[in-house]
Scaffold this motif. Structure first.
Motif, PDB file in Angstrom:
ATOM      1  N   ASP A   5      -7.787   1.274 -10.220  1.00  0.00           N
ATOM      2  CA  ASP A   5      -7.007   0.062  -9.957  1.00  0.00           C
ATOM      3  C   ASP A   5      -6.287  -0.407 -11.214  1.00  0.00           C
ATOM      4  OD1 ASP A   5      -7.978   0.031  -7.307  1.00  0.00           O
ATOM      5  OD2 ASP A   5      -9.724  -1.152  -7.915  1.00  0.00           O
ATOM      6  N   GLU A  57       2.740  -5.528  -5.460  1.00  0.00           N
ATOM      7  CA  GLU A  57       1.843  -6.184  -4.513  1.00  0.00           C
ATOM      8  C   GLU A  57       0.658  -5.274  -4.170  1.00  0.00           C
ATOM      9  OE1 GLU A  57       2.106  -8.960  -0.598  1.00  0.00           O
ATOM     10  OE2 GLU A  57       3.483  -7.261  -0.661  1.00  0.00           O
ATOM     11  N   ARG A  58       0.907  -3.988  -3.993  1.00  0.00           N
ATOM     12  CA  ARG A  58      -0.182  -3.055  -3.677  1.00  0.00           C
ATOM     13  C   ARG A  58      -1.218  -2.983  -4.793  1.00  0.00           C
ATOM     14  NH1 ARG A  58       4.184  -0.584  -1.488  1.00  0.00           N
ATOM     15  NH2 ARG A  58       4.563   0.794  -3.274  1.00  0.00           N
ATOM     16  N   THR A  59      -0.814  -3.237  -6.026  1.00  0.00           N
ATOM     17  CA  THR A  59      -1.769  -3.210  -7.138  1.00  0.00           C
ATOM     18  C   THR A  59      -2.513  -4.532  -7.288  1.00  0.00           C
ATOM     19  OG1 THR A  59      -0.170  -3.933  -8.806  1.00  0.00           O
ATOM     20  CG2 THR A  59      -0.347  -1.559  -8.416  1.00  0.00           C
ATOM     21  N   GLY A  60      -2.147  -5.537  -6.505  1.00  0.00           N
ATOM     22  CA  GLY A  60      -2.824  -6.828  -6.563  1.00  0.00           C
ATOM     23  C   GLY A  60      -2.229  -7.795  -7.570  1.00  0.00           C
ATOM     24  N   GLN A  63       1.667 -11.348  -4.597  1.00  0.00           N
ATOM     25  CA  GLN A  63       1.384 -11.626  -3.190  1.00  0.00           C
ATOM     26  C   GLN A  63       2.697 -12.019  -2.538  1.00  0.00           C
ATOM     27  OE1 GLN A  63      -1.368 -14.869  -2.965  1.00  0.00           O
ATOM     28  NE2 GLN A  63      -0.232 -16.115  -4.424  1.00  0.00           N
ATOM     29  N   HIS A  76       0.010 -13.061  -8.052  1.00  0.00           N
ATOM     30  CA  HIS A  76      -1.349 -13.233  -7.529  1.00  0.00           C
ATOM     31  C   HIS A  76      -2.231 -13.539  -8.732  1.00  0.00           C
ATOM     32  CE1 HIS A  76      -5.210 -11.817  -5.766  1.00  0.00           C
ATOM     33  NE2 HIS A  76      -4.736 -12.529  -4.773  1.00  0.00           N
ATOM     34  N   GLY A  79      -5.063 -11.277  -9.892  1.00  0.00           N
ATOM     35  CA  GLY A  79      -4.716  -9.888 -10.173  1.00  0.00           C
ATOM     36  C   GLY A  79      -4.628  -9.577 -11.650  1.00  0.00           C
TER      37      GLY A  79
END
Length: 108
Positions: A5, A57-60, A63, A76, A79
């Motif tokens: 991640d 966004e997929r990595t957090g 948002q 986010h 994140g």
């Protein structure tokens, strides 16, 4: 956070358009910005920008939500904090020194 991640988040930030978008959204706070406004401010066409924002966004790190016909993106909060915590997790452990975490709210 797992190492995969963290790698994905760092890779996402390692591209100029994504880094610029993240920094722009960081300045906006929780209200975020419409994709069309991000596109205008960064001078990047919307279809290209959408792919970049989607990766963030997929990595957090970002948002999104829909407001009428527009998609709004915002940072986010947790994140980036999770990424920083992961990077500093073992800070100075081998040297025996206390590790001070960067906190911009504390002035020296």
């Amino acid at each position: 956070m797992h190492s995969n991640d963290a790698i994905a988040a760092l890779l996402a930030l390692g591209q100029e358009t994504r880094l610029n978008a993240y920094r722009l959204l960081l300045m906006q706070g929780s209200k975020g910005l419409r994709v069309s406004e991000i596109s205008k401010r960064l001078s990047v066409n919307i279809s290209t920008l959408s792919r970049h924002l989607g990766q963030l966004e997929r990595t957090g790190l970002l948002q999104s939500w829909r407001h009428e016909r527009e998609i709004i993106y915002a940072v986010h909060d947790s994140g980036m904090q999770e990424l920083i915590n992961y990077l500093l997790e073992n800070c100075c452990r081998e040297s025996g020194e206390a590790c001070e975490r960067a906190d911009p709210s504390q002035k020296t």
